[in-house]
Design a protein around this motif. Sequence first.
Motif, PDB file in Angstrom:
ATOM      1  N   VAL A   1       0.845  -1.200   0.000  1.00 40.13           N
ATOM      2  CA  VAL A   1       0.000   0.000   0.000  1.00 40.13           C
ATOM      3  C   VAL A   1       0.880   1.250   0.000  1.00 40.13           C
ATOM      4  CG1 VAL A   1      -1.600   1.349   1.430  1.00 40.13           C
ATOM      5  CG2 VAL A   1      -2.036  -1.078   1.011  1.00 40.13           C
ATOM      6  N   LYS A   2       1.899   1.236   0.837  1.00 38.98           N
ATOM      7  CA  LYS A   2       2.820   2.378   0.912  1.00 38.98           C
ATOM      8  C   LYS A   2       3.518   2.591  -0.435  1.00 38.98           C
ATOM      9  CE  LYS A   2       6.691   3.956   3.752  1.00 38.98           C
ATOM     10  NZ  LYS A   2       7.591   3.581   4.853  1.00 38.98           N
ATOM     11  N   ASP A   3       3.927   1.505  -1.071  1.00 40.98           N
ATOM     12  CA  ASP A   3       4.581   1.612  -2.378  1.00 40.98           C
ATOM     13  C   ASP A   3       3.653   2.256  -3.412  1.00 40.98           C
ATOM     14  OD1 ASP A   3       6.844   0.443  -1.334  1.00 40.98           O
ATOM     15  OD2 ASP A   3       6.500  -1.523  -2.251  1.00 40.98           O
ATOM     16  N   PHE A   4       2.383   1.858  -3.401  1.00 41.76           N
ATOM     17  CA  PHE A   4       1.431   2.445  -4.351  1.00 41.76           C
ATOM     18  C   PHE A   4       1.207   3.927  -4.049  1.00 41.76           C
ATOM     19  CE2 PHE A   4       0.092  -1.958  -5.293  1.00 41.76           C
ATOM     20  CZ  PHE A   4       0.125  -1.892  -6.676  1.00 41.76           C
ATOM     21  N   ILE A   5       0.970   4.236  -2.788  1.00 41.73           N
ATOM     22  CA  ILE A   5       0.664   5.620  -2.420  1.00 41.73           C
ATOM     23  C   ILE A   5       1.859   6.539  -2.665  1.00 41.73           C
ATOM     24  CG2 ILE A   5       0.140   7.126  -0.450  1.00 41.73           C
ATOM     25  CD1 ILE A   5      -1.749   4.923   0.539  1.00 41.73           C
ATOM     26  N   GLN A   6       3.062   6.032  -2.443  1.00 42.95           N
ATOM     27  CA  GLN A   6       4.260   6.851  -2.643  1.00 42.95           C
ATOM     28  C   GLN A   6       4.748   6.847  -4.089  1.00 42.95           C
ATOM     29  OE1 GLN A   6       7.075   5.503   0.317  1.00 42.95           O
ATOM     30  NE2 GLN A   6       6.065   6.670   1.933  1.00 42.95           N
ATOM     31  N   GLY A   7       4.024   6.174  -4.961  1.00 39.63           N
ATOM     32  CA  GLY A   7       4.368   6.194  -6.379  1.00 39.63           C
ATOM     33  C   GLY A   7       5.576   5.356  -6.753  1.00 39.63           C
ATOM     34  N   ARG A   8       5.902   4.367  -5.966  1.00 43.53           N
ATOM     35  CA  ARG A   8       7.066   3.515  -6.246  1.00 43.53           C
ATOM     36  C   ARG A   8       6.754   2.391  -7.232  1.00 43.53           C
ATOM     37  NH1 ARG A   8       8.755   2.599  -0.067  1.00 43.53           N
ATOM     38  NH2 ARG A   8       9.335   4.727   0.417  1.00 43.53           N
ATOM     39  N   VAL A   9       5.485   2.218  -7.555  1.00 43.29           N
ATOM     40  CA  VAL A   9       5.082   1.135  -8.448  1.00 43.29           C
ATOM     41  C   VAL A   9       4.871   1.720  -9.841  1.00 43.29           C
ATOM     42  CG1 VAL A   9       3.377  -0.673  -8.872  1.00 43.29           C
ATOM     43  CG2 VAL A   9       3.967  -0.044  -6.520  1.00 43.29           C
ATOM     44  N   ASP A  10       5.541   1.118 -10.806  1.00 42.21           N
ATOM     45  CA  ASP A  10       5.426   1.591 -12.184  1.00 42.21           C
ATOM     46  C   ASP A  10       4.073   1.159 -12.744  1.00 42.21           C
ATOM     47  OD1 ASP A  10       6.166   2.747 -14.589  1.00 42.21           O
ATOM     48  OD2 ASP A  10       7.160   0.929 -15.313  1.00 42.21           O
ATOM     49  N   ARG A  11       3.213   2.138 -12.971  1.00 44.73           N
ATOM     50  CA  ARG A  11       1.862   1.873 -13.469  1.00 44.73           C
ATOM     51  C   ARG A  11       1.526   2.886 -14.550  1.00 44.73           C
ATOM     52  NH1 ARG A  11      -2.141   2.842  -9.229  1.00 44.73           N
ATOM     53  NH2 ARG A  11      -3.502   1.473 -10.379  1.00 44.73           N
ATOM     54  N   LYS A  12       0.640   2.489 -15.449  1.00 45.44           N
ATOM     55  CA  LYS A  12       0.208   3.409 -16.505  1.00 45.44           C
ATOM     56  C   LYS A  12      -0.645   4.535 -15.938  1.00 45.44           C
ATOM     57  CE  LYS A  12       0.310  -0.013 -20.156  1.00 45.44           C
ATOM     58  NZ  LYS A  12      -0.437  -0.770 -21.133  1.00 45.44           N
ATOM     59  N   ARG A  13      -1.548   4.192 -15.044  1.00 45.69           N
ATOM     60  CA  ARG A  13      -2.475   5.184 -14.482  1.00 45.69           C
ATOM     61  C   ARG A  13      -2.249   5.293 -12.983  1.00 45.69           C
ATOM     62  NH1 ARG A  13      -7.243   6.689 -17.086  1.00 45.69           N
ATOM     63  NH2 ARG A  13      -7.137   8.246 -15.448  1.00 45.69           N
ATOM     64  N   ARG A  14      -1.404   6.197 -12.583  1.00 41.08           N
ATOM     65  CA  ARG A  14      -1.109   6.372 -11.162  1.00 41.08           C
ATOM     66  C   ARG A  14      -2.253   7.043 -10.403  1.00 41.08           C
ATOM     67  NH1 ARG A  14       4.349   5.781  -9.648  1.00 41.08           N
ATOM     68  NH2 ARG A  14       5.692   5.390 -11.417  1.00 41.08           N
ATOM     69  N   ASP A  15      -3.184   7.633 -11.125  1.00 35.99           N
ATOM     70  CA  ASP A  15      -4.298   8.308 -10.458  1.00 35.99           C
ATOM     71  C   ASP A  15      -5.456   7.363 -10.153  1.00 35.99           C
ATOM     72  OD1 ASP A  15      -4.803   8.020 -13.199  1.00 35.99           O
ATOM     73  OD2 ASP A  15      -6.243   9.671 -13.190  1.00 35.99           O
ATOM     74  N   LYS A  16      -5.346   6.123 -10.576  1.00 33.99           N
ATOM     75  CA  LYS A  16      -6.408   5.135 -10.349  1.00 33.99           C
ATOM     76  C   LYS A  16      -6.046   4.232  -9.176  1.00 33.99           C
ATOM     77  CE  LYS A  16      -8.963   6.139 -13.931  1.00 33.99           C
ATOM     78  NZ  LYS A  16     -10.258   6.728 -13.778  1.00 33.99           N
ATOM     79  N   LEU A  17      -7.062   3.832  -8.462  1.00 38.68           N
ATOM     80  CA  LEU A  17      -6.896   2.897  -7.359  1.00 38.68           C
ATOM     81  C   LEU A  17      -6.333   1.584  -7.904  1.00 38.68           C
ATOM     82  CD1 LEU A  17      -7.609   2.363  -4.310  1.00 38.68           C
ATOM     83  CD2 LEU A  17      -9.727   1.359  -5.154  1.00 38.68           C
ATOM     84  N   PRO A  18      -5.257   1.071  -7.293  1.00 35.60           N
ATOM     85  CA  PRO A  18      -4.738  -0.219  -7.761  1.00 35.60           C
ATOM     86  C   PRO A  18      -5.779  -1.317  -7.555  1.00 35.60           C
ATOM     87  CG  PRO A  18      -3.379   0.676  -5.979  1.00 35.60           C
ATOM     88  CD  PRO A  18      -4.514   1.606  -6.178  1.00 35.60           C
ATOM     89  N   THR A  19      -5.784  -2.265  -8.438  1.00 35.41           N
ATOM     90  CA  THR A  19      -6.736  -3.363  -8.312  1.00 35.41           C
ATOM     91  C   THR A  19      -6.335  -4.265  -7.151  1.00 35.41           C
ATOM     92  OG1 THR A  19      -5.510  -4.845  -9.769  1.00 35.41           O
ATOM     93  CG2 THR A  19      -7.129  -3.364 -10.816  1.00 35.41           C
ATOM     94  N   ALA A  20      -7.274  -5.073  -6.720  1.00 32.14           N
ATOM     95  CA  ALA A  20      -7.000  -6.032  -5.644  1.00 32.14           C
ATOM     96  C   ALA A  20      -5.864  -6.960  -6.059  1.00 32.14           C
ATOM     97  CB  ALA A  20      -8.264  -6.831  -5.329  1.00 32.14           C
ATOM     98  N   GLU A  21      -5.871  -7.361  -7.304  1.00 30.26           N
ATOM     99  CA  GLU A  21      -4.836  -8.259  -7.814  1.00 30.26           C
ATOM    100  C   GLU A  21      -3.468  -7.580  -7.793  1.00 30.26           C
ATOM    101  OE1 GLU A  21      -2.016  -9.844 -10.522  1.00 30.26           O
ATOM    102  OE2 GLU A  21      -3.119  -8.029 -10.989  1.00 30.26           O
ATOM    103  N   GLU A  22      -3.410  -6.302  -8.130  1.00 23.90           N
ATOM    104  CA  GLU A  22      -2.129  -5.583  -8.120  1.00 23.90           C
ATOM    105  C   GLU A  22      -1.566  -5.484  -6.703  1.00 23.90           C
ATOM    106  OE1 GLU A  22      -2.081  -2.263 -11.600  1.00 23.90           O
ATOM    107  OE2 GLU A  22      -3.662  -2.006 -10.094  1.00 23.90           O
ATOM    108  N   VAL A  23      -2.421  -5.158  -5.754  1.00 24.92           N
ATOM    109  CA  VAL A  23      -1.974  -5.042  -4.361  1.00 24.92           C
ATOM    110  C   VAL A  23      -1.522  -6.410  -3.849  1.00 24.92           C
ATOM    111  CG1 VAL A  23      -2.631  -4.410  -2.009  1.00 24.92           C
ATOM    112  CG2 VAL A  23      -3.465  -3.051  -3.934  1.00 24.92           C
ATOM    113  N   ALA A  24      -2.286  -7.446  -4.165  1.00 20.78           N
ATOM    114  CA  ALA A  24      -1.932  -8.795  -3.717  1.00 20.78           C
ATOM    115  C   ALA A  24      -0.622  -9.259  -4.354  1.00 20.78           C
ATOM    116  CB  ALA A  24      -3.060  -9.771  -4.047  1.00 20.78           C
TER     117      ALA A  24
END
Length: 154
Positions: free
Chosen positions: A70-93
């Motif tokens: 969760v911290k990685d997603f919120i801090q932008g450490r995860v390379d994603r196409k759409r950083r403004d969208k909530l990560p999916t359950a599968e992405e977090v898992a």
Amino acid sequence: MNSLAPINGKSLVPLSVDEARQPLAVLFAGYPEPWTDKSAVHAQKLIDAKVSAYLLALQGLPAWAIETAVKDFIQGRVDRKRRDKLPTAEEVAALSREHVTQEAARQSTARQRQDQIAESQAFEARKDRLKTPEGEAEKERVMALVRQAVKPID
């Protein structure tokens, strides 16, 4: 010693559903909610369904792994196409599992290193014991047995 006990690290034990809700609340708070219509009467049911989907995806994962993901997603450490969208359950898992895998590998390496050190120390202790009078006597007994075992048959 429990083989799953952490070695200077994090527990690999899964967390409870209640423990999983806290990092999910942080995650959901960090992103806009495109999946709910706040004016709708059924908004709470939609939120509950979304939380249930995430809980299902995160089932069996330790709290620290979920919190780190969760911290990685919120801090932008995860390379994603759409950083403004909530990560999916599968992405977090998936990211949580990746953290668990890395920690398990680190702990395995630490255990192997500890075992090597213990083995080396035991070897040195045996060598030191052989330098004592008792060790010398033991060496003589072993050598006598070896000489007797290889004694030629007449």
